[in-house]
Enzyme design. Sequence first.
Site, PDB file in Angstrom:
ATOM      1  N   MET A  31       0.855  -1.188   0.000  1.00  0.00           N
ATOM      2  CA  MET A  31       0.000   0.000   0.000  1.00  0.00           C
ATOM      3  C   MET A  31       0.890   1.236   0.000  1.00  0.00           C
ATOM      4  O   MET A  31       1.810   1.356   0.805  1.00  0.00           O
ATOM      5  CB  MET A  31      -0.923  -0.001   1.230  1.00  0.00           C
ATOM      6  CG  MET A  31      -1.872   1.179   1.295  1.00  0.00           C
ATOM      7  SD  MET A  31      -3.020   1.194  -0.091  1.00  0.00           S
ATOM      8  CE  MET A  31      -3.381   2.944  -0.182  1.00  0.00           C
ATOM      9  N   GLU A  32       0.555   2.173  -0.895  1.00  0.00           N
ATOM     10  CA  GLU A  32       1.426   3.310  -1.197  1.00  0.00           C
ATOM     11  C   GLU A  32       1.275   4.483  -0.240  1.00  0.00           C
ATOM     12  O   GLU A  32       1.331   5.647  -0.665  1.00  0.00           O
ATOM     13  CB  GLU A  32       1.150   3.779  -2.629  1.00  0.00           C
ATOM     14  CG  GLU A  32      -0.212   4.425  -2.859  1.00  0.00           C
ATOM     15  CD  GLU A  32      -1.324   3.462  -3.208  1.00  0.00           C
ATOM     16  OE1 GLU A  32      -2.375   3.913  -3.681  1.00  0.00           O
ATOM     17  OE2 GLU A  32      -1.158   2.246  -2.994  1.00  0.00           O
ATOM     18  N   HIS A  44       6.249  -0.326  -7.990  1.00  0.00           N
ATOM     19  CA  HIS A  44       4.866   0.098  -8.229  1.00  0.00           C
ATOM     20  C   HIS A  44       4.441   1.140  -7.197  1.00  0.00           C
ATOM     21  O   HIS A  44       3.820   2.153  -7.528  1.00  0.00           O
ATOM     22  CB  HIS A  44       3.930  -1.108  -8.173  1.00  0.00           C
ATOM     23  CG  HIS A  44       2.505  -0.779  -8.504  1.00  0.00           C
ATOM     24  ND1 HIS A  44       2.035  -0.706  -9.794  1.00  0.00           N
ATOM     25  CD2 HIS A  44       1.448  -0.477  -7.706  1.00  0.00           C
ATOM     26  CE1 HIS A  44       0.746  -0.385  -9.778  1.00  0.00           C
ATOM     27  NE2 HIS A  44       0.367  -0.243  -8.518  1.00  0.00           N
ATOM     28  N   GLU A  45       4.814   0.907  -5.923  1.00  0.00           N
ATOM     29  CA  GLU A  45       4.446   1.867  -4.870  1.00  0.00           C
ATOM     30  C   GLU A  45       5.234   3.173  -5.027  1.00  0.00           C
ATOM     31  O   GLU A  45       4.712   4.261  -4.746  1.00  0.00           O
ATOM     32  CB  GLU A  45       4.666   1.257  -3.486  1.00  0.00           C
ATOM     33  CG  GLU A  45       3.983  -0.084  -3.254  1.00  0.00           C
ATOM     34  CD  GLU A  45       2.541  -0.129  -3.736  1.00  0.00           C
ATOM     35  OE1 GLU A  45       1.776   0.824  -3.490  1.00  0.00           O
ATOM     36  OE2 GLU A  45       2.166  -1.121  -4.383  1.00  0.00           O
ATOM     37  N   HIS A  82       3.448   5.246  -7.451  1.00  0.00           N
ATOM     38  CA  HIS A  82       2.248   5.877  -6.886  1.00  0.00           C
ATOM     39  C   HIS A  82       2.568   7.229  -6.229  1.00  0.00           C
ATOM     40  O   HIS A  82       1.653   8.041  -6.039  1.00  0.00           O
ATOM     41  CB  HIS A  82       1.611   4.963  -5.844  1.00  0.00           C
ATOM     42  CG  HIS A  82       0.558   4.062  -6.406  1.00  0.00           C
ATOM     43  ND1 HIS A  82      -0.492   4.523  -7.178  1.00  0.00           N
ATOM     44  CD2 HIS A  82       0.366   2.708  -6.280  1.00  0.00           C
ATOM     45  CE1 HIS A  82      -1.271   3.502  -7.505  1.00  0.00           C
ATOM     46  NE2 HIS A  82      -0.766   2.389  -6.985  1.00  0.00           N
ATOM     47  N   GLU A 109      -4.111   3.482 -10.914  1.00  0.00           N
ATOM     48  CA  GLU A 109      -3.453   2.186 -11.081  1.00  0.00           C
ATOM     49  C   GLU A 109      -2.875   1.985 -12.487  1.00  0.00           C
ATOM     50  O   GLU A 109      -1.789   1.426 -12.637  1.00  0.00           O
ATOM     51  CB  GLU A 109      -4.424   1.056 -10.735  1.00  0.00           C
ATOM     52  CG  GLU A 109      -4.874   1.046  -9.277  1.00  0.00           C
ATOM     53  CD  GLU A 109      -3.728   0.953  -8.286  1.00  0.00           C
ATOM     54  OE1 GLU A 109      -2.593   0.620  -8.685  1.00  0.00           O
ATOM     55  OE2 GLU A 109      -3.966   1.220  -7.100  1.00  0.00           O
TER      56      GLU A 109
END
Length: 575
Positions: free
Chosen positions: A186-187, A211-212, A215, A234
Amino acid sequence: TEYGSSLTLALPGALQPHQPFQVIVRYTTADGPAIWWLDPELTYGNAKPFVFTQGHSVCNRSFFPCFDTPAVKCTYSATVKAPAGIQVLMSATQSSYLEDEGVYQFYMEYPVPAYLVALVAGDLIHADIGPRSRVWAEPCLLPTAISKLSGMVERWLTAAESLYGPYIWGRYDIVFLPPSFPIVAMENPCLTFIISSILESDEFLIIDVIHEVAHSWFGNAVTNATWEEMWLSEGLATYAQRRITTETYGAAFTCLETAFRLDALHRQMKLLGEDNPVSKLQVKLEPGVNPSNLMNLFTYEKGYCFVYYLSQLCGDPRNFDSFLRAYIEKYKFTSVVAQDLLDSFLNFFPELKEQCVESKEGLEFERWLNATGPPLAEPDLSQGSSLTRPVETLFKLWTTEPLDSAAAASSVDLTKWRTFQTVLFLDRLLDGSPLPHEVIKKLSECYSSQLDSMNAEIRIRWLQIVVRNDYYPDLYKVRRFLENQMSRMYTIPLYEDLCTGTLKSFALEIFYQTQNQLHPNLRKTIQQILSQGLSPLPAIDTTAGTTDTPAMVLEDKVSEATNGAISLRDVNVSA
């Protein structure tokens, strides 16, 4: 409901337009969808209790009174009192600790949506892994976390900054949470939450953290204004993640990871059907539906394909990077809708606007957003062929009749493959299951012992193949795996497969033995899976203190059957 009801405040009639005012709400909160309390037994160290929050999508309303919509952003401050020996962290740019009082103070100086307010407290220690990054973990996990990430996060941040402009949040710290954490990552700004279970799977860890990192620009700085357009965060974050991995690890690795994810997207498409409304990028959110239920691979991968298509319209991807830098600069700390992105895109590239690219037949922007089914176009992954072609070759050797097991076994050494190659191969075997008995027997003889020593992302796929093919000689490995897993992402897929086939009694037996090591939320989910297709099973009443067959009450049969094929293996959500 457990998500509460709205609190409406009548403001004094004497207020003038834009006149500042203050509202104080005194409240208490204990249990709720956002707040996860863990006994020491549910941590790795088994020493101290642990608590964390998970606000995405609409859970933080159970944590504090808020405008629980991504359309509203604000700064926040918090004061947290904790027992001695408990470290408290929050997603904030500033923090301090008054040791005499046991009080932590936090302040987030930039406006964020409610779902990005996060707290974690427990037996956590830290180590610096870069000039603006540190990693937090339980003491027994910290050395592993350091060895995996030291120097890496700064490399990824620097690559992201070269593409999308300055990192605006100050620090980028990471905290590894116990296996009860319900998603992969979770970012939360300044403090990414990641499940500790992923530490053993190096390539998945790399992708999840990058990926985070992405974000930080797409999702945190610029946010989707409505959950119906979650792809704005996303899809863009997935595109940025792949630009970062291309810069740091090369195009072949990025194409391999993309091929793996697109395979999963098509698997989900096949299961759900091409006309399913959840496959739209602009999903209609019906009243009473939890937006988290819309988190699926379309949000990520179909959104990514649309963003990739936009980038291809610009020619050189660096032109699109320039647009995204301008987009971030224009909209940072605000929330946007899809039209904001697309209007900005066409204004940034007037030549494309003149060509009416938004109305190109078959690829209309409106169709991308509102058509069900697969992406209208997919990326060219030929640069990854050196990594994907061996997978395709090996899969064909094992699935072509008549089977030449000697040729298949000698063609590749799996221990020299990348993780994403192995999971892509195993996923395709899973898609083809049940396999002929001769094939599964020879697969086990060739690979089972090799796979035993590989990471959990690989092992769970092999064990799902074992279960879906009722291959009894390797069932003991399924038991051993579930006896040592407390994570949702490594238990739910196996229980779903066990209960879809003929092995439900085997699943019940394992669950009786292991349920006390599972978080109550996970335990409830597995109980629902186990109760599918049964008249409500009788409660098993055992003597208190007995550990051989602990008490369990299965939930009443739920109305919708759990589809074992659509599991967290297919979704693997990084928020």
